[in-house]
Scaffold this motif. Structure first.
Motif, PDB file in Angstrom:
ATOM      1  N   VAL A  43     -11.755 -10.443 -16.739  1.00 34.49           N
ATOM      2  CA  VAL A  43     -10.378 -10.439 -17.223  1.00 34.49           C
ATOM      3  C   VAL A  43     -10.398 -10.831 -18.689  1.00 34.49           C
ATOM      4  CG1 VAL A  43      -8.095 -11.477 -16.994  1.00 34.49           C
ATOM      5  CG2 VAL A  43      -9.474 -11.046 -14.956  1.00 34.49           C
ATOM      6  N   LEU A  44      -9.834  -9.979 -19.532  1.00 32.30           N
ATOM      7  CA  LEU A  44      -9.718 -10.274 -20.950  1.00 32.30           C
ATOM      8  C   LEU A  44      -8.259 -10.568 -21.243  1.00 32.30           C
ATOM      9  CD1 LEU A  44     -11.972  -7.502 -22.536  1.00 32.30           C
ATOM     10  CD2 LEU A  44     -12.584  -9.815 -21.832  1.00 32.30           C
ATOM     11  N   PRO A  45      -7.929 -11.821 -21.549  1.00 27.29           N
ATOM     12  CA  PRO A  45      -6.538 -12.180 -21.802  1.00 27.29           C
ATOM     13  C   PRO A  45      -5.902 -11.268 -22.852  1.00 27.29           C
ATOM     14  CG  PRO A  45      -7.907 -14.137 -21.724  1.00 27.29           C
ATOM     15  CD  PRO A  45      -8.828 -12.950 -21.704  1.00 27.29           C
ATOM     16  N   PRO A  66     -22.464 -22.411 -20.336  1.00 30.23           N
ATOM     17  CA  PRO A  66     -21.106 -21.963 -20.688  1.00 30.23           C
ATOM     18  C   PRO A  66     -21.159 -20.865 -21.759  1.00 30.23           C
ATOM     19  CG  PRO A  66     -21.301 -24.363 -20.856  1.00 30.23           C
ATOM     20  CD  PRO A  66     -22.670 -23.816 -20.623  1.00 30.23           C
ATOM     21  N   SER A  67     -20.164 -20.003 -21.766  1.00 23.75           N
ATOM     22  CA  SER A  67     -20.127 -18.871 -22.702  1.00 23.75           C
ATOM     23  C   SER A  67     -20.231 -19.305 -24.157  1.00 23.75           C
ATOM     24  CB  SER A  67     -18.845 -18.064 -22.508  1.00 23.75           C
ATOM     25  OG  SER A  67     -18.822 -17.483 -21.245  1.00 23.75           O
ATOM     26  N   TYR A  68     -19.557 -20.403 -24.521  1.00 28.30           N
ATOM     27  CA  TYR A  68     -19.579 -20.809 -25.925  1.00 28.30           C
ATOM     28  C   TYR A  68     -20.997 -21.195 -26.353  1.00 28.30           C
ATOM     29  CZ  TYR A  68     -19.764 -25.870 -24.973  1.00 28.30           C
ATOM     30  OH  TYR A  68     -20.142 -27.121 -24.584  1.00 28.30           O
ATOM     31  N   ARG A  69     -21.774 -21.751 -25.432  1.00 27.64           N
ATOM     32  CA  ARG A  69     -23.156 -22.122 -25.773  1.00 27.64           C
ATOM     33  C   ARG A  69     -24.027 -20.882 -25.938  1.00 27.64           C
ATOM     34  NH1 ARG A  69     -23.846 -27.497 -22.687  1.00 27.64           N
ATOM     35  NH2 ARG A  69     -22.957 -28.888 -24.255  1.00 27.64           N
ATOM     36  N   GLY A 101     -16.430 -10.704 -24.827  1.00 25.76           N
ATOM     37  CA  GLY A 101     -15.425 -10.671 -23.767  1.00 25.76           C
ATOM     38  C   GLY A 101     -14.930 -12.049 -23.384  1.00 25.76           C
ATOM     39  N   VAL A 102     -14.716 -12.895 -24.404  1.00 28.89           N
ATOM     40  CA  VAL A 102     -14.261 -14.266 -24.165  1.00 28.89           C
ATOM     41  C   VAL A 102     -12.970 -14.517 -24.938  1.00 28.89           C
ATOM     42  CG1 VAL A 102     -16.595 -15.161 -23.759  1.00 28.89           C
ATOM     43  CG2 VAL A 102     -15.667 -15.174 -26.074  1.00 28.89           C
ATOM     44  N   SER A 103     -12.376 -15.668 -24.705  1.00 25.35           N
ATOM     45  CA  SER A 103     -11.146 -16.023 -25.416  1.00 25.35           C
ATOM     46  C   SER A 103     -11.478 -16.531 -26.822  1.00 25.35           C
ATOM     47  CB  SER A 103     -10.391 -17.112 -24.655  1.00 25.35           C
ATOM     48  OG  SER A 103     -11.107 -18.332 -24.725  1.00 25.35           O
ATOM     49  N   ARG A 104     -10.472 -16.588 -27.666  1.00 26.96           N
ATOM     50  CA  ARG A 104     -10.670 -17.114 -29.031  1.00 26.96           C
ATOM     51  C   ARG A 104     -11.073 -18.578 -28.982  1.00 26.96           C
ATOM     52  NH1 ARG A 104      -7.569 -13.458 -33.115  1.00 26.96           N
ATOM     53  NH2 ARG A 104      -8.628 -14.727 -34.643  1.00 26.96           N
ATOM     54  N   GLY A 105     -10.533 -19.312 -28.014  1.00 25.63           N
ATOM     55  CA  GLY A 105     -10.888 -20.726 -27.872  1.00 25.63           C
ATOM     56  C   GLY A 105     -12.378 -20.908 -27.601  1.00 25.63           C
ATOM     57  N   ALA A 110     -17.807 -22.320 -29.928  1.00 28.31           N
ATOM     58  CA  ALA A 110     -19.161 -21.961 -30.378  1.00 28.31           C
ATOM     59  C   ALA A 110     -19.323 -22.299 -31.858  1.00 28.31           C
ATOM     60  CB  ALA A 110     -19.425 -20.481 -30.129  1.00 28.31           C
ATOM     61  N   PHE A 111     -18.302 -21.966 -32.657  1.00 29.14           N
ATOM     62  CA  PHE A 111     -18.353 -22.277 -34.088  1.00 29.14           C
ATOM     63  C   PHE A 111     -18.420 -23.788 -34.308  1.00 29.14           C
ATOM     64  CE2 PHE A 111     -16.115 -18.066 -35.193  1.00 29.14           C
ATOM     65  CZ  PHE A 111     -17.290 -17.467 -35.592  1.00 29.14           C
ATOM     66  N   LEU A 112     -17.646 -24.545 -33.543  1.00 32.23           N
ATOM     67  CA  LEU A 112     -17.660 -26.006 -33.685  1.00 32.23           C
ATOM     68  C   LEU A 112     -19.041 -26.579 -33.382  1.00 32.23           C
ATOM     69  CD1 LEU A 112     -14.205 -26.992 -32.153  1.00 32.23           C
ATOM     70  CD2 LEU A 112     -14.913 -27.160 -34.542  1.00 32.23           C
ATOM     71  N   GLU A 113     -19.717 -26.003 -32.391  1.00 31.99           N
ATOM     72  CA  GLU A 113     -21.069 -26.474 -32.057  1.00 31.99           C
ATOM     73  C   GLU A 113     -22.023 -26.231 -33.229  1.00 31.99           C
ATOM     74  OE1 GLU A 113     -24.231 -25.199 -28.767  1.00 31.99           O
ATOM     75  OE2 GLU A 113     -22.544 -26.350 -27.973  1.00 31.99           O
ATOM     76  N   LEU A 114     -21.901 -25.074 -33.863  1.00 31.39           N
ATOM     77  CA  LEU A 114     -22.761 -24.760 -35.005  1.00 31.39           C
ATOM     78  C   LEU A 114     -22.420 -25.614 -36.223  1.00 31.39           C
ATOM     79  CD1 LEU A 114     -22.899 -20.876 -34.648  1.00 31.39           C
ATOM     80  CD2 LEU A 114     -24.717 -22.507 -34.102  1.00 31.39           C
TER      81      LEU A 114
END
Length: 138
Positions: A43-45, A66-69, A101-105, A110-114
């Motif tokens: 599902v893509l919001p 998790p996807s962000y990782r 295929g993920v949300s902007r959040g 992911a950016f915050l982790e980097l």
């Protein structure tokens, strides 16, 4: 319906599928939930349901990560391999949202982790860039 939809293609609406297969919306939703749990669709919001990529982050083998990782690891690998060099712009949130295929959040996380790892810098209104290594950092 087998093979009717290619990976990444948008599925018809619930109303269209209910009508085509002569089932109630509730029955259809249960079936779609099963397909989602099996990671065959995602599902893509704001877009709807799409057929998952066979080996993408949303389909195929499930990852405990998790996807962000996963996104952060992909970008980190590009930075460490030299594919992205200091000063290079990273893909936008919108590009990564579409690609994975993920949300902007999730993309922001992911950016915050980097950023926390000191690999990228964010410039208000400009985007995110691979961080230059300065004498202070050495």
């Amino acid at each position: 319906m087998r093979g009717e939809f290619a990976s990444g293609s948008l599925l018809p609406s619930e109303a269209e599928l209910s009508s085509e297969y002569s089932v109630s919306r509730n029955t259809l939703r249960r079936a779609l939930t099963e397909l989602e749990e099996e990671r065959l669709i995602a599902v893509l919001p704001g877009r709807g349901r799409v057929v998952a990529e066979p080996n993408g982050p949303r389909g195929g083998a499930q990852s405990a990560e998790p996807s962000y990782r996963l996104i952060a690891a992909d970008l980190r690998a590009k930075i460490e391999s030299g594919e992205l060099v200091p000063g290079d712009a990273l893909p936008s949130e919108a590009e990564l949202t579409e690609r994975y295929g993920v949300s902007r959040g999730t993309t922001r996380q992911a950016f915050l982790e980097l950023q926390a790892a000191g690999l990228i810098d964010a410039v208000q209104g400009k985007g995110r860039f691979v961080r230059s290594v300065s004498d202070e950092d050495v």
